[in-house]
Scaffold this motif. Structure first.
Motif, PDB file in Angstrom:
ATOM      1  N   ILE A   1       1.284  -1.314   0.699  1.00 21.18           N
ATOM      2  CA  ILE A   1      -0.604  -0.318   0.032  1.00 21.18           C
ATOM      3  C   ILE A   1       0.440   1.321   0.096  1.00 21.18           C
ATOM      4  N   GLY A   2       2.455   1.345  -0.226  1.00 18.27           N
ATOM      5  CA  GLY A   2       3.123   2.180  -0.780  1.00 18.27           C
ATOM      6  C   GLY A   2       3.651   2.763   1.234  1.00 18.27           C
ATOM      7  N   THR A   3       3.332   1.341   1.758  1.00 23.29           N
ATOM      8  CA  THR A   3       3.781   2.060   2.962  1.00 23.29           C
ATOM      9  C   THR A   3       6.012   2.786   2.931  1.00 23.29           C
ATOM     10  N   ASP A   4       5.218   4.178   3.592  1.00 22.50           N
ATOM     11  CA  ASP A   4       6.903   4.705   3.417  1.00 22.50           C
ATOM     12  C   ASP A   4       7.591   4.173   4.614  1.00 22.50           C
ATOM     13  N   PRO A   5       9.244   3.436   4.415  1.00 28.64           N
ATOM     14  CA  PRO A   5      10.080   2.573   5.481  1.00 28.64           C
ATOM     15  C   PRO A   5      10.565   3.792   6.598  1.00 28.64           C
ATOM     16  N   GLN A   6      10.186   4.690   5.968  1.00 29.69           N
ATOM     17  CA  GLN A   6      11.231   5.103   7.234  1.00 29.69           C
ATOM     18  C   GLN A   6      10.021   5.593   8.096  1.00 29.69           C
ATOM     19  N   LYS A   7       9.107   5.530   8.363  1.00 28.12           N
ATOM     20  CA  LYS A   7       7.945   5.833   9.249  1.00 28.12           C
ATOM     21  C   LYS A   7       8.004   4.808  10.162  1.00 28.12           C
ATOM     22  N   GLN A   8       7.810   4.468  11.204  1.00 30.58           N
ATOM     23  CA  GLN A   8       8.007   3.503  12.396  1.00 30.58           C
ATOM     24  C   GLN A   8       6.731   2.496  12.631  1.00 30.58           C
ATOM     25  N   ASN A   9       5.762   2.800  12.071  1.00 34.27           N
ATOM     26  CA  ASN A   9       4.443   3.024  12.277  1.00 34.27           C
ATOM     27  C   ASN A   9       4.817   0.739  11.586  1.00 34.27           C
ATOM     28  N   LEU A  10       4.233   0.259  12.165  1.00 34.81           N
ATOM     29  CA  LEU A  10       4.095  -1.604  11.518  1.00 34.81           C
ATOM     30  C   LEU A  10       2.874  -1.566  11.237  1.00 34.81           C
ATOM     31  N   THR A  11       2.332  -1.771   9.665  1.00 36.91           N
ATOM     32  CA  THR A  11       1.165  -2.312   9.443  1.00 36.91           C
ATOM     33  C   THR A  11       0.959  -3.678   8.374  1.00 36.91           C
ATOM     34  N   VAL A  12      -0.334  -4.567   8.897  1.00 41.26           N
ATOM     35  CA  VAL A  12      -0.009  -5.138   7.833  1.00 41.26           C
ATOM     36  C   VAL A  12      -1.166  -5.043   6.811  1.00 41.26           C
ATOM     37  N   ALA A  13      -1.435  -5.411   5.915  1.00 44.85           N
ATOM     38  CA  ALA A  13      -2.159  -5.387   4.393  1.00 44.85           C
ATOM     39  C   ALA A  13      -2.735  -6.240   3.728  1.00 44.85           C
ATOM     40  N   MET A  14      -3.975  -7.019   3.348  1.00 41.41           N
ATOM     41  CA  MET A  14      -3.738  -7.549   3.052  1.00 41.41           C
ATOM     42  C   MET A  14      -4.947  -8.210   1.955  1.00 41.41           C
ATOM     43  N   VAL A  15      -5.116  -8.723   0.774  1.00 42.04           N
ATOM     44  CA  VAL A  15      -5.953  -8.175   0.046  1.00 42.04           C
ATOM     45  C   VAL A  15      -6.088 -10.453   0.201  1.00 42.04           C
ATOM     46  N   ALA A  16      -7.709 -10.138   0.624  1.00 38.67           N
ATOM     47  CA  ALA A  16      -8.404 -11.775  -0.006  1.00 38.67           C
ATOM     48  C   ALA A  16      -9.424 -12.062  -1.134  1.00 38.67           C
ATOM     49  N   SER A  17      -9.201 -13.258  -2.218  1.00 36.87           N
ATOM     50  CA  SER A  17     -10.679 -13.136  -2.510  1.00 36.87           C
ATOM     51  C   SER A  17     -10.762 -14.691  -2.650  1.00 36.87           C
ATOM     52  N   ALA A  18     -12.315 -15.240  -3.032  1.00 32.98           N
ATOM     53  CA  ALA A  18     -12.774 -16.736  -2.873  1.00 32.98           C
ATOM     54  C   ALA A  18     -13.622 -16.548  -3.868  1.00 32.98           C
ATOM     55  N   THR A  19     -14.333 -17.610  -4.763  1.00 37.58           N
ATOM     56  CA  THR A  19     -15.927 -17.663  -5.415  1.00 37.58           C
ATOM     57  C   THR A  19     -16.541 -17.945  -4.223  1.00 37.58           C
ATOM     58  N   ALA A  20     -17.929 -17.596  -4.370  1.00 35.21           N
ATOM     59  CA  ALA A  20     -19.008 -18.354  -3.420  1.00 35.21           C
ATOM     60  C   ALA A  20     -19.719 -19.080  -4.045  1.00 35.21           C
ATOM     61  N   TYR A  21     -20.480 -20.016  -3.878  1.00 35.12           N
ATOM     62  CA  TYR A  21     -21.432 -20.913  -4.522  1.00 35.12           C
ATOM     63  C   TYR A  21     -22.455 -21.833  -3.594  1.00 35.12           C
ATOM     64  N   HIS A  22     -22.997 -22.943  -4.372  1.00 37.61           N
ATOM     65  CA  HIS A  22     -24.326 -22.817  -3.650  1.00 37.61           C
ATOM     66  C   HIS A  22     -23.798 -24.496  -3.129  1.00 37.61           C
ATOM     67  N   ARG A  23     -24.020 -25.543  -1.962  1.00 35.33           N
ATOM     68  CA  ARG A  23     -23.276 -26.135  -1.902  1.00 35.33           C
ATOM     69  C   ARG A  23     -24.615 -27.642  -1.478  1.00 35.33           C
ATOM     70  N   ALA A  24     -24.603 -28.057  -2.416  1.00 36.82           N
ATOM     71  CA  ALA A  24     -25.998 -28.876  -1.152  1.00 36.82           C
ATOM     72  C   ALA A  24     -25.838 -29.565  -0.145  1.00 36.82           C
ATOM     73  N   LYS A  25     -26.575 -29.672   0.709  1.00 38.08           N
ATOM     74  CA  LYS A  25     -27.222 -29.703   1.949  1.00 38.08           C
ATOM     75  C   LYS A  25     -26.569 -30.992   2.586  1.00 38.08           C
ATOM     76  N   ASP A  26     -27.082 -32.222   1.313  1.00 36.73           N
ATOM     77  CA  ASP A  26     -26.212 -33.658   2.332  1.00 36.73           C
ATOM     78  C   ASP A  26     -24.897 -33.580   1.964  1.00 36.73           C
ATOM     79  N   THR A  27     -23.834 -32.656   0.719  1.00 34.64           N
ATOM     80  CA  THR A  27     -22.925 -32.821   1.401  1.00 34.64           C
ATOM     81  C   THR A  27     -22.047 -31.795   2.790  1.00 34.64           C
ATOM     82  N   LEU A  28     -22.791 -31.125   2.538  1.00 34.49           N
ATOM     83  CA  LEU A  28     -22.272 -30.105   4.235  1.00 34.49           C
ATOM     84  C   LEU A  28     -22.347 -30.866   5.632  1.00 34.49           C
ATOM     85  N   ARG A  29     -21.361 -30.500   6.467  1.00 36.20           N
ATOM     86  CA  ARG A  29     -21.007 -31.353   7.702  1.00 36.20           C
ATOM     87  C   ARG A  29     -21.617 -31.064   8.490  1.00 36.20           C
TER      88      ARG A  29
END
Lengths: 107, 158
Positions: B130-158
């Motif tokens: 995210i363009g963090t300035d290495p000169q600054k003392q702030n410690l930041t964690v940046a994450m991007v997450a993605s996934a595909t959502a779908y419909h799953r049959a009920k009889d296969t659910l845990r």
């Protein structure tokens, strides 16, 4: 438009591939956001100003990728990926890319 | 004089973080545990398959995204910078990164549930620049997450 990060779409068959489509944006943080995030960073936790900035960037890059896919006549994009890179201190690029395809429901 | 001011300000910020940081961490950990239990029914995998998928006429699979930027409090950042001199695991920062990833997964699940899906496949979580300035003392964690959502049959659910 169906958009997924998998190579297939259940219930659909890929009948045509148009190739790679992409979209990007380079955004810079601003002083106001930096100030608020700096204050929050003292005690830790989510820096929502930066989270929102990332979300806006992703939405814009995705919109550009979708526009390219529509122009090609695609109705789905598969295998979508995102990547980020710093281009300068305080500015970063978000890049979205995927494969534009035409899908039809399976019989 | 300027150096003294610098040391005092770093110490003051670390003290504020020492008092308030752990409270916020505990509150977040409790929130994670509560929401994880509530969303345990959403199937999630990082495979590329659509296990047990059912084709739903009203909702095709859909890409979901989450972005997160998290700050490491100033006390933990100070501890990490001291540990960094000696090398080895920065356990406190590792814990923050784990919590941020758990938060990202939960937000994906929350989005899936909100949109009527009961499964997520091909989950990807990656660090973001995210363009963090290495000169600054702030410690930041940046994450991007993605996934595909779908419909799953009920009889296969845990």
């Amino acid at each position: 438009m169906i958009v997924v990060n998998t190579e297939t779409v259940p219930g659909y068959r890929i009948v045509r591939a148009f190739g790679l489509v992409q979209g990007n944006t380079v955004r810079a943080r601003n002083v106001g956001r930096d100030f608020l995030a700096g204050l929050k960073n003292i005690v830790g936790g989510e820096l929502s100003e930066y989270t929102e900035l990332l979300t806006e960037s992703r939405e814009q890059a995705t919109a550009r990728m979708l526009h390219e896919a529509r122009q090609l006549g695609a109705n789905a994009i598969v295998n979508v990926r995102y990547s980020t890179s710093t281009v300068a201190a305080g500015a970063a690029e978000l890049y979205a890319y995927g494969t534009a395809v035409q899908v039809v429901p399976e019989d | 004089m300027l150096e003294l001011f610098g040391i005092l300000s770093v110490s003051a910020l670390a003290l504020v973080a020492f008092v308030w940081g752990p409270q916020r961490t505990r509150a977040h950990a409790a929130s994670l545990a509560r929401r994880e239990q509530a969303l345990a029914g959403i199937f999630i995998t990082n495979s590329r398959r659509f296990d047990g998928a059912v084709v739903h006429p009203d909702a095709a699979p859909r890409l979901l995204n989450v972005e997160l930027v998290w700050g490491v409090d100033r006390f933990q950042a100070l501890v990490a910078s001291i540990l960094n001199l000696f090398g080895g695991e920065l356990d406190n920062v590792s814990q923050v990164m784990l919590r941020v990833r758990r938060e990202a997964i939960l937000r994906l699940k929350e989005q899936a549930q909100k949109n009527g899906y009961n499964a997520l496949t091909n989950v990807r979580i990656a660090p973001a620049d995210i363009g963090t300035d290495p000169q600054k003392q702030n410690l930041t964690v940046a994450m991007v997450a993605s996934a595909t959502a779908y419909h799953r049959a009920k009889d296969t659910l845990r």
